[in-house]
Design a protein around this motif. Structure first.
Motif: not given
Length: 129
Positions: A33-37, A103-112
Motif C-alpha cells: 500500500q505504501d508503494k502503490y497508494r 488510481r491504483a489500490f492493492v490489498s493482501l489478505y489471508g488466513s492461517s
C-alpha cells in the motif's frame, strides 16, 4: 509484478511459518500500500463479469493463481470505472478485453488455515483506453 516487491523474509513467513503468517501478511500489505497508494495504474484483462453499483460500473477479471518465492497467491483484478465512463461501461460484456487506467489500490489478505494468500489489484476512478 506487484508480488515481487514483497521482501523475501516476509514471503518466507507467509508461506512457511504459521505463527508469523498473519503478522507477515499485514506487514507485506502495508509495504504494498505504501508503494502503490495513489499511484496511477493500468489494468488489462478479459472480463469475467460486470456490475453497476452506486452509480458506476465495475469490471472483474479472472482470478489467477501464482507462486512467488515458494508462496502461493490468488490474484484478483477489478476496474472501478469513473462515472464519466458509464456510457462505455454499459457496453462491456463478459469475455471483452479491456484496459483502463486510474488510481491504483492493492490489498493482501489471508488466513492461517489456507495455503493461499489473496492479492486484490484494482484501479479506481478509471478511464477506459
Amino acid at each position: 509484478m506487484i508480488l515481487e516487491s514483497i521482501p523475501k523474509d516476509l514471503l518466507k513467513d507467509i508461506s512457511g511459518n504459521a505463527a508469523k503468517r498473519k503478522e507477515a501478511i499485514d506487514a507485506a500489505e502495508q509495504k504494498l500500500q505504501d508503494k502503490y497508494r495513489d499511484q496511477t495504474g493500468t489494468l488489462s484483462f478479459r472480463v469475467r463479469n460486470t456490475n453497476k453499483s452506486n452509480g458506476r460500473y465495475y469490471a472483474y477479471g479472472e482470478t489467477d493463481r501464482v507462486r512467488v518465492s515458494g508462496t502461493n497467491f490468488t490474484v484478483s483484478y477489478t476496474i472501478y470505472l469513473d462515472e464519466s465512463e458509464n456510457e462505455k461501461g454499459a457496453k462491456i460484456k463478459t469475455g471483452d478485453k479491456i484496459t483502463a487506467s486510474g488510481r491504483a489500490f492493492v490489498s493482501l489478505y489471508g488466513s492461517s488455515s489456507s495455503d493461499y494468500t489473496s492479492l486484490s489489484v484494482s484501479v479506481n476512478d478509471a478511464k477506459l483506453k
